[in-house]
Design an enzyme around this catalytic site. Structure first.
Site, short mmCIF file in Angstrom:
data_model
loop_
_atom_site.label_atom_id
_atom_site.label_comp_id
_atom_site.label_asym_id
_atom_site.label_seq_id
_atom_site.Cartn_x
_atom_site.Cartn_y
_atom_site.Cartn_z
N SER A 178 0.83 -1.19 0.00
CA SER A 178 0.00 0.00 0.00
C SER A 178 0.87 1.25 0.00
CB SER A 178 -0.96 -0.04 1.19
OG SER A 178 -2.02 0.89 1.03
N ASP B 188 -6.22 -3.45 -1.96
CA ASP B 188 -5.17 -3.12 -0.99
C ASP B 188 -4.48 -4.36 -0.43
OD1 ASP B 188 -3.62 -2.01 0.99
OD2 ASP B 188 -5.21 -0.82 1.87
#
Length: 285
Positions: free
Chosen positions: A48, A180
């Site tokens: 991320s 994510d």
């Protein structure tokens, strides 16, 4: 014995940068510490926001340059909001072209657009062009599993790694639907052991105190994500751990506090000396 071997050959020191939204700016002081020590990581793994910062550093940007880029990109809160709104409008237009309807369609930003807008321009097109080997972790939504990228196109992999559910639209890439990477591996230090003698990990998943009252839906969603990522990291550390674990004091900041770049960097500044101290002690042991 290890110290004797290291005197003959410098140890390979790898770095894992964790997920956490805006709190990922806390990775920058650690990179500045590497620069000040004159050490180049043998490999970087990022998830991320950790993938975003790690990609910039692996491309050859210094910690100082990453700090300056963060200030330049985020220094004006109004301009930051304007850019997000502009991108949101582009996302809505795309959805209208696809469905001819905006009913029952969640308003999501395009993760690929975010990547193009906010990633450092110095990033090359492919992993192979990076100066430091980089591993990017995303989540394969359809397979419900980890998706690991070390080669091929760079920006789509990073965009998928940072595609926060509910905020950023999933990324179609490499035959997968990516979201994510924090959903599966928020702190990917386990992916570096074969590439290093020493693994350093920066964990930004710790939570601050919850404010009183009932949270709004978005706040509850992000807090739930923080709880999940922190729980995953805590369980990983029970069975294995990096050689050095750093936890900058950024738990009071939210995932979207990008306009608070200066306070985040200030709060995380102590990890520079902590990293130098712990790494020095390990090398001298």
């Amino acid at each position: 014995m290890l110290n004797f071997l290291w005197k003959k050959k410098p140890p390979r020191i790898a770095l894992a940068l964790g997920s956490g939204g805006a709190r990922g700016l806390a990775h920058i002081p650690a990179l500045e510490a590497f620069d000040e020590l004159g050490i180049t990581p043998s490999a970087i793994a990022g998830c991320s926001m950790g993938a975003v910062v790690g990609a910039g550093y692996a491309a050859g940007m210094s910690g100082k340059q990453l700090r300056e880029f963060a200030f330049e990109a985020l220094r004006k809160q109004g301009d930051f909001a304007r850019r997000l709104i502009s991108m949101q409008w582009g996302s809505l237009r795309e959805r209208w072209r696809e469905t001819r309807s905006l009913r029952q369609v969640p308003l999501q930003l395009e993760a690929t657009g975010i990547a193009e807008e906010f990633l450092p321009p110095a990033l090359p097109k492919t992993f192979e062009e990076l100066k430091i080997p980089l591993t990017v972790v995303a989540t394969d939504y359809r397979a419900r599993s980890e998706a690991i990228y070390r080669s091929g196109l760079l920006r789509p992999a990073v965009a998928g790694s940072m595609a926060i559910p509910g905020l950023l639209r999933p990324v179609e890439f490499d035959g997968k639907l990516l979201i994510d990477g924090g959903a599966v591996n928020p702190l990917p230090f386990d992916l570096l052991r074969k590439d290093a003698d020493i693994v350093i990990a920066i964990d930004i998943t710790r939570l601050g105190e919850s404010p009183p009252g009932i949270p709004d839906p978005m706040q509850a969603l992000f807090t739930a994500s923080h709880i999940m990522t922190h729980a995953i990291v805590s369980e990983k550390l029970k069975s294995a751990a990096p050689d050095i674990l750093l936890r900058p004091n950024v738990s009071t900041f939210g995932a979207l506090d990008f306009a608070r770049a200066l306070p985040i960097l200030k709060a995380s500044e102590p990890i520079k000396e902590e990293l130098k101290r712990k790494l020095g002690a390990l090398l001298d042991a």
